[in-house]
Design a protein around this motif. Structure first.
Motif, PDB file in Angstrom:
ATOM      1  N   GLY A  54       6.659   3.143 -18.300  1.00  0.00           N
ATOM      2  CA  GLY A  54       7.077   1.940 -17.590  1.00  0.00           C
ATOM      3  C   GLY A  54       6.138   1.982 -16.069  1.00  0.00           C
ATOM      4  O   GLY A  54       5.933   1.196 -15.180  1.00  0.00           O
ATOM      5  N   ALA A  55       6.774   3.124 -14.968  1.00  0.00           N
ATOM      6  CA  ALA A  55       5.895   3.348 -13.829  1.00  0.00           C
ATOM      7  C   ALA A  55       4.360   3.297 -13.960  1.00  0.00           C
ATOM      8  O   ALA A  55       3.573   2.794 -13.742  1.00  0.00           O
ATOM      9  CB  ALA A  55       6.363   4.530 -13.164  1.00  0.00           C
TER      10      ALA A  55
ATOM     11  N   SER B 224      -5.924  -5.133  -9.281  1.00  0.00           N
ATOM     12  CA  SER B 224      -4.355  -5.424  -9.127  1.00  0.00           C
ATOM     13  C   SER B 224      -4.163  -6.454  -9.969  1.00  0.00           C
ATOM     14  O   SER B 224      -4.794  -6.818 -10.732  1.00  0.00           O
ATOM     15  CB  SER B 224      -3.639  -5.134  -8.523  1.00  0.00           C
ATOM     16  OG  SER B 224      -3.806  -6.699  -6.962  1.00  0.00           O
ATOM     17  N   GLY B 225      -2.926  -7.115 -10.408  1.00  0.00           N
ATOM     18  CA  GLY B 225      -2.277  -7.837 -11.344  1.00  0.00           C
ATOM     19  C   GLY B 225      -1.769  -7.331 -12.326  1.00  0.00           C
ATOM     20  O   GLY B 225      -2.158  -6.699 -13.188  1.00  0.00           O
ATOM     21  N   ALA B 226      -1.104  -9.173 -13.307  1.00  0.00           N
ATOM     22  CA  ALA B 226      -1.497  -8.296 -14.712  1.00  0.00           C
ATOM     23  C   ALA B 226      -2.442  -8.694 -15.020  1.00  0.00           C
ATOM     24  O   ALA B 226      -2.265  -7.901 -16.121  1.00  0.00           O
ATOM     25  CB  ALA B 226      -0.798 -10.775 -15.061  1.00  0.00           C
ATOM     26  N   ARG B 227      -3.574  -8.789 -15.514  1.00  0.00           N
ATOM     27  CA  ARG B 227      -4.679  -7.787 -15.760  1.00  0.00           C
ATOM     28  C   ARG B 227      -5.075  -6.589 -16.399  1.00  0.00           C
ATOM     29  O   ARG B 227      -5.012  -6.131 -16.968  1.00  0.00           O
ATOM     30  CB  ARG B 227      -5.943  -8.187 -15.533  1.00  0.00           C
ATOM     31  CG  ARG B 227      -7.045  -8.039 -16.003  1.00  0.00           C
ATOM     32  CD  ARG B 227      -8.919  -8.529 -15.748  1.00  0.00           C
ATOM     33  NE  ARG B 227      -8.606 -10.242 -15.972  1.00  0.00           N
ATOM     34  CZ  ARG B 227      -9.495 -10.839 -15.979  1.00  0.00           C
ATOM     35  NH1 ARG B 227     -10.626 -10.812 -15.684  1.00  0.00           N
ATOM     36  NH2 ARG B 227      -9.320 -12.169 -16.214  1.00  0.00           N
ATOM     37  N   GLY B 228      -4.738  -6.041 -14.564  1.00  0.00           N
ATOM     38  CA  GLY B 228      -4.495  -4.724 -14.695  1.00  0.00           C
ATOM     39  C   GLY B 228      -3.909  -4.301 -15.578  1.00  0.00           C
ATOM     40  O   GLY B 228      -3.723  -3.367 -15.901  1.00  0.00           O
TER      41      GLY B 228
ATOM     42  N   ALA C  53      -0.347  -0.078 -12.334  1.00  0.00           N
ATOM     43  CA  ALA C  53      -1.994  -0.735 -12.859  1.00  0.00           C
ATOM     44  C   ALA C  53      -1.532  -2.299 -12.664  1.00  0.00           C
ATOM     45  O   ALA C  53      -2.492  -3.015 -11.335  1.00  0.00           O
ATOM     46  CB  ALA C  53      -2.119  -0.965 -14.274  1.00  0.00           C
ATOM     47  N   ALA C  54      -0.082  -2.813 -12.109  1.00  0.00           N
ATOM     48  CA  ALA C  54       0.117  -4.221 -11.636  1.00  0.00           C
ATOM     49  C   ALA C  54      -0.075  -4.615  -9.972  1.00  0.00           C
ATOM     50  O   ALA C  54      -0.587  -5.480 -10.030  1.00  0.00           O
ATOM     51  CB  ALA C  54       1.591  -4.962 -12.692  1.00  0.00           C
ATOM     52  N   LEU C  55       0.700  -3.408  -9.096  1.00  0.00           N
ATOM     53  CA  LEU C  55       0.236  -2.993  -7.758  1.00  0.00           C
ATOM     54  C   LEU C  55      -0.908  -2.716  -7.584  1.00  0.00           C
ATOM     55  O   LEU C  55      -1.289  -3.169  -6.286  1.00  0.00           O
ATOM     56  CB  LEU C  55       1.567  -2.130  -7.425  1.00  0.00           C
ATOM     57  CG  LEU C  55       1.690  -1.741  -6.112  1.00  0.00           C
ATOM     58  CD1 LEU C  55       2.586  -2.520  -5.663  1.00  0.00           C
ATOM     59  CD2 LEU C  55       2.441  -1.133  -5.946  1.00  0.00           C
TER      60      LEU C  55
ATOM     61  N   ASP D 138       0.987  -1.031  -0.608  1.00  0.00           N
ATOM     62  CA  ASP D 138       0.063  -0.055  -0.415  1.00  0.00           C
ATOM     63  C   ASP D 138       0.909   1.224  -0.243  1.00  0.00           C
ATOM     64  O   ASP D 138       0.402   2.601  -0.898  1.00  0.00           O
ATOM     65  CB  ASP D 138      -0.958  -0.092   1.250  1.00  0.00           C
ATOM     66  CG  ASP D 138      -2.444  -1.469   1.125  1.00  0.00           C
ATOM     67  OD1 ASP D 138      -2.628  -1.140  -0.176  1.00  0.00           O
ATOM     68  OD2 ASP D 138      -2.026  -1.510   2.089  1.00  0.00           O
ATOM     69  N   ALA D 139       2.074   1.423   0.564  1.00  0.00           N
ATOM     70  CA  ALA D 139       2.503   2.515   0.920  1.00  0.00           C
ATOM     71  C   ALA D 139       3.211   3.003  -0.824  1.00  0.00           C
ATOM     72  O   ALA D 139       3.817   3.585  -0.719  1.00  0.00           O
ATOM     73  CB  ALA D 139       3.241   2.129   1.836  1.00  0.00           C
ATOM     74  N   ALA D 140       4.301   1.622  -1.212  1.00  0.00           N
ATOM     75  CA  ALA D 140       4.945   1.196  -2.585  1.00  0.00           C
ATOM     76  C   ALA D 140       3.531   2.474  -3.689  1.00  0.00           C
ATOM     77  O   ALA D 140       3.825   2.777  -4.030  1.00  0.00           O
ATOM     78  CB  ALA D 140       5.161   0.552  -3.279  1.00  0.00           C
ATOM     79  N   ALA D 141       2.419   2.118  -3.184  1.00  0.00           N
ATOM     80  CA  ALA D 141       1.153   2.362  -4.306  1.00  0.00           C
ATOM     81  C   ALA D 141       1.330   4.007  -3.905  1.00  0.00           C
ATOM     82  O   ALA D 141       1.149   4.391  -5.302  1.00  0.00           O
ATOM     83  CB  ALA D 141      -0.167   1.559  -4.017  1.00  0.00           C
ATOM     84  N   LEU D 142       1.121   4.092  -2.859  1.00  0.00           N
ATOM     85  CA  LEU D 142       0.696   5.731  -2.147  1.00  0.00           C
ATOM     86  C   LEU D 142       2.370   6.530  -3.362  1.00  0.00           C
ATOM     87  O   LEU D 142       1.982   7.289  -3.917  1.00  0.00           O
ATOM     88  CB  LEU D 142       0.564   5.615  -1.284  1.00  0.00           C
ATOM     89  CG  LEU D 142       0.261   7.004  -0.682  1.00  0.00           C
ATOM     90  CD1 LEU D 142      -0.529   7.743  -0.880  1.00  0.00           C
ATOM     91  CD2 LEU D 142       0.172   7.434   1.035  1.00  0.00           C
TER      92      LEU D 142
END
Length: 205
Positions: free
Chosen positions: A125-126, A149-153, A131-133, A19-23
């Motif tokens: 790329g980020a 999240s995940g590969a689909r995102g 989107a994956a995260l 969650d912190a990384a996504a933020l």
């Protein structure tokens, strides 16, 4: 455990590091994209300068694309900042950066200080990585219980963004043509562009 339905993941276990990384990613990408869009409207050259730049790049009609790019950057930037709409704002960022790489940075190498595609590649790329995260717990999506999240995102962000960019370029990219009466020629576009992309960094269309 997590239940997956149509790309939406609802989790019962919290992951503070994720969650912190996504933020952090959202607050780095979102305001930056918003500022670039705002600058196209309200920078030293104003939207007229952005039109001249886009005309010089060969995007027709320049007036439409200047406003479309600025509005898309602002909307995507705002959505990424607050963490809303799943992978769609990331797809918008990928589309913007793909068009920029093809029109403004092509043939200029990698490094951004030489006009290369470094900036566009890193942002795209980020955005796919985000989107994956997923937007994480500290987001609008998180508050609504939607943990996309995940590969689909990532595939949605990369695929939709690239497809939209490809369609736009096929239909509207006309390098070398002179639009309208020629009031905004390539030289004027280059002058205005210096106002739209300050600090020696070529701003993405």
């Amino acid at each position: 455990m997590a239940n997956t339905e149509a790309g939406t993941v609802r989790t019962t276990r919290q992951d503070p590091g994720r969650d912190a990384a996504a933020l952090m990613l959202r607050t780095a990408l979102g305001p930056m994209l918003f500022a670039h869009g705002w600058n196209k409207f309200k920078g030293p050259g104003g939207i007229g300068g952005t039109e001249g730049w886009f005309e010089a790049l060969g995007l027709r009609p320049a007036a439409v694309h200047a406003r479309l790019a600025a509005a898309t950057e602002m909307a995507a930037g705002a959505a990424l900042t607050v963490g809303a709409a799943g992978p769609l704002p990331a797809a918008a960022a990928v589309g913007l950066m793909s068009v920029a790489a093809r029109t403004d940075h092509r043939g200029k190498g990698f490094f951004v200080f030489k006009g290369g595609w470094e900036y566009s590649g890193v942002v795209a790329g980020a955005s796919v990585a985000l989107a994956a995260l997923g937007h994480g717990r500290y987001s609008v999506d998180g508050l609504l219980g939607l943990r996309r999240s995940g590969a689909r995102g990532a595939l949605v962000a990369a695929g939709l963004g690239a497809a939209a960019a490809g369609l736009l370029l096929k239909v509207c990219y006309r390098p070398g043509e002179v639009e309208g009466s020629g009031e905004h020629d390539a030289a004027a576009g280059a002058d205005d562009r210096s106002a739209s992309g300050p600090d020696g960094i070529t701003e993405a269309p």
